[in-house]
Design a protein around this motif. Structure first.
Motif, PDB file in Angstrom:
ATOM      1  N   ASP A 243       0.828  -1.209   0.000  1.00  0.00           N
ATOM      2  CA  ASP A 243       0.000   0.000   0.000  1.00  0.00           C
ATOM      3  C   ASP A 243       0.862   1.259   0.000  1.00  0.00           C
ATOM      4  OD1 ASP A 243      -2.495  -1.413   0.273  1.00  0.00           O
ATOM      5  OD2 ASP A 243      -2.038  -1.676   2.411  1.00  0.00           O
ATOM      6  N   ARG A 244       1.928   1.232   0.804  1.00  0.00           N
ATOM      7  CA  ARG A 244       2.818   2.382   0.951  1.00  0.00           C
ATOM      8  C   ARG A 244       4.258   1.886   0.883  1.00  0.00           C
ATOM      9  NH1 ARG A 244      -1.723   5.498   0.650  1.00  0.00           N
ATOM     10  NH2 ARG A 244      -3.282   4.561   2.041  1.00  0.00           N
ATOM     11  N   VAL A 245       5.086   2.587   0.164  1.00  0.00           N
ATOM     12  CA  VAL A 245       6.509   2.245   0.112  1.00  0.00           C
ATOM     13  C   VAL A 245       7.309   3.481   0.520  1.00  0.00           C
ATOM     14  CG1 VAL A 245       8.424   1.445  -1.309  1.00  0.00           C
ATOM     15  CG2 VAL A 245       6.138   0.506  -1.677  1.00  0.00           C
ATOM     16  N   LEU A 246       8.252   3.275   1.434  1.00  0.00           N
ATOM     17  CA  LEU A 246       9.038   4.374   1.980  1.00  0.00           C
ATOM     18  C   LEU A 246      10.451   4.290   1.411  1.00  0.00           C
ATOM     19  CD1 LEU A 246       7.789   4.143   5.690  1.00  0.00           C
ATOM     20  CD2 LEU A 246       6.639   5.057   3.655  1.00  0.00           C
ATOM     21  N   GLU A 247      10.823   5.281   0.608  1.00  0.00           N
ATOM     22  CA  GLU A 247      12.117   5.304  -0.068  1.00  0.00           C
ATOM     23  C   GLU A 247      13.083   6.141   0.766  1.00  0.00           C
ATOM     24  OE1 GLU A 247      15.441   6.126  -1.809  1.00  0.00           O
ATOM     25  OE2 GLU A 247      14.085   7.840  -1.918  1.00  0.00           O
ATOM     26  N   CYS A 248      14.117   5.488   1.290  1.00  0.00           N
ATOM     27  CA  CYS A 248      14.992   6.117   2.279  1.00  0.00           C
ATOM     28  C   CYS A 248      16.461   6.054   1.883  1.00  0.00           C
ATOM     29  CB  CYS A 248      14.786   5.438   3.636  1.00  0.00           C
ATOM     30  SG  CYS A 248      13.086   5.475   4.248  1.00  0.00           S
ATOM     31  N   VAL A 249      16.756   6.107   0.592  1.00  0.00           N
ATOM     32  CA  VAL A 249      18.139   6.031   0.117  1.00  0.00           C
ATOM     33  C   VAL A 249      18.486   7.244  -0.730  1.00  0.00           C
ATOM     34  CG1 VAL A 249      19.846   4.657  -1.120  1.00  0.00           C
ATOM     35  CG2 VAL A 249      18.014   3.508   0.144  1.00  0.00           C
ATOM     36  N   GLY A 250      17.792   7.430  -1.856  1.00  0.00           N
ATOM     37  CA  GLY A 250      18.030   8.605  -2.691  1.00  0.00           C
ATOM     38  C   GLY A 250      18.763   8.343  -3.984  1.00  0.00           C
ATOM     39  N   THR A 251      18.812   7.077  -4.433  1.00  0.00           N
ATOM     40  CA  THR A 251      19.460   6.771  -5.702  1.00  0.00           C
ATOM     41  C   THR A 251      18.422   6.402  -6.761  1.00  0.00           C
ATOM     42  OG1 THR A 251      19.707   4.406  -5.217  1.00  0.00           O
ATOM     43  CG2 THR A 251      21.473   5.877  -4.487  1.00  0.00           C
ATOM     44  N   LYS A 252      18.863   6.367  -7.996  1.00  0.00           N
ATOM     45  CA  LYS A 252      17.985   5.968  -9.092  1.00  0.00           C
ATOM     46  C   LYS A 252      17.442   4.566  -8.859  1.00  0.00           C
ATOM     47  CE  LYS A 252      17.995   5.307 -14.127  1.00  0.00           C
ATOM     48  NZ  LYS A 252      18.807   5.438 -15.369  1.00  0.00           N
ATOM     49  N   GLU A 253      18.310   3.670  -8.404  1.00  0.00           N
ATOM     50  CA  GLU A 253      17.905   2.284  -8.188  1.00  0.00           C
ATOM     51  C   GLU A 253      16.897   2.148  -7.049  1.00  0.00           C
ATOM     52  OE1 GLU A 253      21.648   2.595 -10.318  1.00  0.00           O
ATOM     53  OE2 GLU A 253      21.013   3.403  -8.365  1.00  0.00           O
ATOM     54  N   SER A 254      17.102   2.890  -5.968  1.00  0.00           N
ATOM     55  CA  SER A 254      16.182   2.778  -4.835  1.00  0.00           C
ATOM     56  C   SER A 254      14.817   3.353  -5.167  1.00  0.00           C
ATOM     57  CB  SER A 254      16.767   3.473  -3.596  1.00  0.00           C
ATOM     58  OG  SER A 254      16.970   4.860  -3.819  1.00  0.00           O
ATOM     59  N   MET A 255      14.779   4.448  -5.925  1.00  0.00           N
ATOM     60  CA  MET A 255      13.492   5.009  -6.322  1.00  0.00           C
ATOM     61  C   MET A 255      12.756   4.075  -7.274  1.00  0.00           C
ATOM     62  SD  MET A 255      11.279   7.431  -5.935  1.00  0.00           S
ATOM     63  CE  MET A 255      12.041   8.946  -5.331  1.00  0.00           C
ATOM     64  N   ASP A 256      13.479   3.481  -8.202  1.00  0.00           N
ATOM     65  CA  ASP A 256      12.869   2.508  -9.109  1.00  0.00           C
ATOM     66  C   ASP A 256      12.296   1.333  -8.325  1.00  0.00           C
ATOM     67  OD1 ASP A 256      12.538   1.252 -11.901  1.00  0.00           O
ATOM     68  OD2 ASP A 256      13.772  -0.238 -10.868  1.00  0.00           O
ATOM     69  N   GLN A 257      13.063   0.840  -7.349  1.00  0.00           N
ATOM     70  CA  GLN A 257      12.582  -0.275  -6.518  1.00  0.00           C
ATOM     71  C   GLN A 257      11.319   0.119  -5.767  1.00  0.00           C
ATOM     72  OE1 GLN A 257      14.494  -3.547  -6.036  1.00  0.00           O
ATOM     73  NE2 GLN A 257      12.324  -3.852  -5.736  1.00  0.00           N
ATOM     74  N   ALA A 258      11.317   1.326  -5.226  1.00  0.00           N
ATOM     75  CA  ALA A 258      10.160   1.779  -4.451  1.00  0.00           C
ATOM     76  C   ALA A 258       8.916   1.886  -5.316  1.00  0.00           C
ATOM     77  CB  ALA A 258      10.471   3.132  -3.804  1.00  0.00           C
ATOM     78  N   ILE A 259       9.044   2.521  -6.472  1.00  0.00           N
ATOM     79  CA  ILE A 259       7.874   2.733  -7.331  1.00  0.00           C
ATOM     80  C   ILE A 259       7.301   1.406  -7.795  1.00  0.00           C
ATOM     81  CG2 ILE A 259       7.156   3.621  -9.587  1.00  0.00           C
ATOM     82  CD1 ILE A 259       9.120   5.962  -9.088  1.00  0.00           C
ATOM     83  N   ARG A 260       8.166   0.490  -8.205  1.00  0.00           N
ATOM     84  CA  ARG A 260       7.673  -0.778  -8.749  1.00  0.00           C
ATOM     85  C   ARG A 260       7.173  -1.739  -7.670  1.00  0.00           C
ATOM     86  NH1 ARG A 260      10.692  -4.103 -12.047  1.00  0.00           N
ATOM     87  NH2 ARG A 260      12.728  -3.518 -11.181  1.00  0.00           N
ATOM     88  N   SER A 261       7.522  -1.445  -6.405  1.00  0.00           N
ATOM     89  CA  SER A 261       7.031  -2.282  -5.308  1.00  0.00           C
ATOM     90  C   SER A 261       5.693  -1.809  -4.757  1.00  0.00           C
ATOM     91  CB  SER A 261       8.068  -2.309  -4.172  1.00  0.00           C
ATOM     92  OG  SER A 261       9.275  -2.891  -4.601  1.00  0.00           O
ATOM     93  N   GLY A 265      -2.566   2.393  -7.242  1.00  0.00           N
ATOM     94  CA  GLY A 265      -3.304   3.255  -6.326  1.00  0.00           C
ATOM     95  C   GLY A 265      -2.578   3.529  -5.027  1.00  0.00           C
ATOM     96  N   GLY A 266      -1.373   2.978  -4.873  1.00  0.00           N
ATOM     97  CA  GLY A 266      -0.610   3.191  -3.648  1.00  0.00           C
ATOM     98  C   GLY A 266       0.233   4.455  -3.703  1.00  0.00           C
ATOM     99  N   MET A 267       1.054   4.636  -2.682  1.00  0.00           N
ATOM    100  CA  MET A 267       1.818   5.877  -2.554  1.00  0.00           C
ATOM    101  C   MET A 267       3.243   5.590  -2.110  1.00  0.00           C
ATOM    102  SD  MET A 267       1.794   9.277  -2.666  1.00  0.00           S
ATOM    103  CE  MET A 267       0.117   9.921  -2.417  1.00  0.00           C
ATOM    104  N   VAL A 268       4.185   6.285  -2.735  1.00  0.00           N
ATOM    105  CA  VAL A 268       5.580   6.270  -2.317  1.00  0.00           C
ATOM    106  C   VAL A 268       5.851   7.520  -1.487  1.00  0.00           C
ATOM    107  CG1 VAL A 268       7.988   6.361  -3.072  1.00  0.00           C
ATOM    108  CG2 VAL A 268       6.335   4.979  -4.347  1.00  0.00           C
ATOM    109  N   GLY A 269       6.425   7.346  -0.304  1.00  0.00           N
ATOM    110  CA  GLY A 269       6.920   8.474   0.479  1.00  0.00           C
ATOM    111  C   GLY A 269       8.436   8.476   0.399  1.00  0.00           C
ATOM    112  N   TYR A 270       9.025   9.536  -0.155  1.00  0.00           N
ATOM    113  CA  TYR A 270      10.475   9.516  -0.361  1.00  0.00           C
ATOM    114  C   TYR A 270      11.174  10.589   0.456  1.00  0.00           C
ATOM    115  CZ  TYR A 270      10.366  13.565  -3.561  1.00  0.00           C
ATOM    116  OH  TYR A 270      10.225  14.816  -4.102  1.00  0.00           O
ATOM    117  N   VAL A 271      12.251  10.189   1.101  1.00  0.00           N
ATOM    118  CA  VAL A 271      13.036  11.110   1.914  1.00  0.00           C
ATOM    119  C   VAL A 271      14.530  10.946   1.690  1.00  0.00           C
ATOM    120  CG1 VAL A 271      11.294  11.340   3.733  1.00  0.00           C
ATOM    121  CG2 VAL A 271      13.013   9.512   3.884  1.00  0.00           C
TER     122      VAL A 271
END
Length: 349
Positions: A243-261, A265-271
Motif C-alpha cells: 500500500d505504501r513504500v518508503l524510499e529512504c536512500v536517494g538513488t535511481k535504483e532505490s526510487m525505481d525499486q520503491a515505485i515498482r514495489s 493506487g498506492g503511494m511512495v513516500g520519499y526522503v
C-alpha cells in the motif's frame, strides 16, 4: 574549540576553530552533548558531492544552552535542547504550512545566517544557533545519559523516517515496504508501526540491520532487489504490491525499486537525499495511479509530537547508534559508516 572540517574526499579532520559568539540578538550558544554522522554526510565524504575548499560539517546535535541573546524569549540558559538539521524561525508562512525546511528566514548549519552570523556545524564542541526560539526544542524533563541517543535521533533520522511514513499516508492496517536499511530506513519502520501498519517489509541484505528492523516492527525481510525484489514484495501483499513504500536512500535504483514495489493506487513516500540521478517515470506512475510524495523532512515540526514517545520508551530510535566515539575520532566515524561497519555513529566531545 574543536570541530570537524572536511578538506576533500575521505579527508575529515578535527581542528581548532574559532569559539562561537552571540552576534544577532536572537541567537544562542549551545554546548554539544552529542552529535553524529549522517548518511548524507557520506556524499561529500565519498566525493559524490565535491568539496571545493575546507569547511565545517555536521548537522545533528543535542546539547545544553550556555548563553542566549537579548531577543531570545523561549529558550533559557541551562535548557537541554534538540536542534533540527536546519535553522528556522518556526513562525513564517512556510513554517506554519508545515514546511519549515523552506523557512523564509532559515538556513543551514556550517554557513552564514541571513544576518551575517556564522551558524556552526553540529560536529563540534559548541554551536552558535541563529533564531534560537524557533530552531531549538527544549526538553523539560530531566535528561539522563541513556536518553541522549533517542533524543539525538529527533534532530534528523527519526523525524525523517516519520516524514516518509506521513508523506506516504500510512494508516492502520496498511502494508508498508521500506527501501533502505540505514538509520532513516530503520526509523521509518518505527514510524510505520507507530502509525498502525500491520505488514512491514524491510528490504535489507545485512543480518545486523535485519535484526534491528525486526525489533523495530518489521514483519518480513526481503533481500532481493530489482524484479526479484518486486516479486517478493508482491508475494507478501496479495500479489499487488505494498500500500505504501518508503524510499529512504536517494538513488535511481532505490526510487525505481520503491515505485515498482507499490500497488496500483498506492503511494511512495520519499526522503532519501537525491544522488545518482533519480527521475520519476511519469507514464508508469500514470498508468498504475501510483503517487509520489515527500522531500527534505521538516523535522522541526515533528519533534514535539515524537518526543513523548522517545522519553517514555514507547519507541527506541536511539538503538540505531551502534558505535559511539569521541569527537577526536570523527575520521574513524566516517570511515565506519562508509564501510558499513556501523549503522550510525554518535560523536561526543
Amino acid at each position: 574549540m574543536l570541530a570537524t572540517v572536511i578538506h576533500a574526499a575521505r579527508d575529515i579532520r578535527v581542528e581548532t576553530v574559532p569559539d562561537p559568539v552571540l552576534s544577532t540578538g536572537g541567537d544562542a550558544i549551545v554546548r554539544v552533548v552529542a552529535a553524529c554522522v549522517c548518511g548524507s554526510d557520506l556524499w561529500p565524504y565519498r566525493g559524490v558531492t565535491p568539496t571545493h575548499e575546507p569547511h565545517r560539517i555536521g548537522h545533528e546535535f543535542v546539547g545544553v544552552v550556555e548563553a542566549v541573546g537579548d531577543d531570545v524569549n523561549l529558550i533559557e540558559v541551562g535548557d537541554f535542547v534538540i536542534a533540527p538539521f536546519y535553522v528556522c524561525d518556526n513562525t513564517c508562512v512556510n513554517c506554519r504550512n508545515g514546511v519549515s525546511t523552506s523557512c523564509l528566514n532559515g538556513g543551514w548549519w556550517g554557513t552564514d545566517d541571513r544576518l551575517g552570523g556564522f551558524a556552526d556545524a553540529g560536529q563540534g564542541e559548541r554551536v552558535r544557533v541563529p533564531l534560537a526560539d524557533g530552531t531549538l526544542v527544549p526538553v523539560r524533563e530531566e535528561v539522563t545519559a541513556d536518553m541522549v541517543p533517542g533524543l539525538l535521533t529527533l534532530s534528523d533520522v527519526m523525524g525523517t523516517g516519520h516524514h516518509a511514513a506521513v508523506s506516504a499516508g500510512v494508516q492502520p492496517g496498511d502494508s508498508v515496504a521500506v527501501v533502505g536499511d540505514g538509520a532513516v530506513g530503520l526509523c521509518a519502520i518505527i514510524a510505520a508501526k507507530r502509525l498502525g501498519a500491520t505488514t512491514i517489509i524491510a528490504m535489507s541484505r545485512h543480518a545486523d540491520r535485519q535484526e534491528l528492523a525486526r525489533a523495530f516492527g518489521a514483519t518480513h525481510i526481503v533481500e532481493e532487489r530489482g524484479d526479484e525484489g518486486v516479486a517478493a514484495v508482491q508475494a507478501l501483499t496479495e500479489g499487488v504490491g505494498a500500500d505504501r513504500v518508503l524510499e529512504c536512500v536517494g538513488t535511481k535504483e532505490s526510487m525505481d525499486q520503491a515505485i515498482r514495489s507499490t500497488r496500483p493506487g498506492g503511494m511512495v513516500g520519499y526522503v532519501g537525499a537525491p544522488n545518482g540521478g533519480p527521475e520519476l517515470p511519469v507514464r508508469p506512475l500514470f498508468n498504475r495511479n501510483v503517487g509520489v510524495n515527500g522531500g527534505v523532512a521538516p523535522v522541526r515540526g515533528y519533534i514535539e509530537e515524537l518526543l513523548p514517545d522517545v522519553i517514555s520508551g514507547a519507541i527506541e530510535p536511539g538503538r540505531v547508534f551502534d558505535l559511539k566515539l569521541p569527537l577526536s575520532e570523527a575520521a574513524e566515524a566516517y570511515a565506519a559508516m562508509d564501510e558499513r561497519r556501523a549503522i550510525k555513529v554518535m560523536l561526543q566531545p
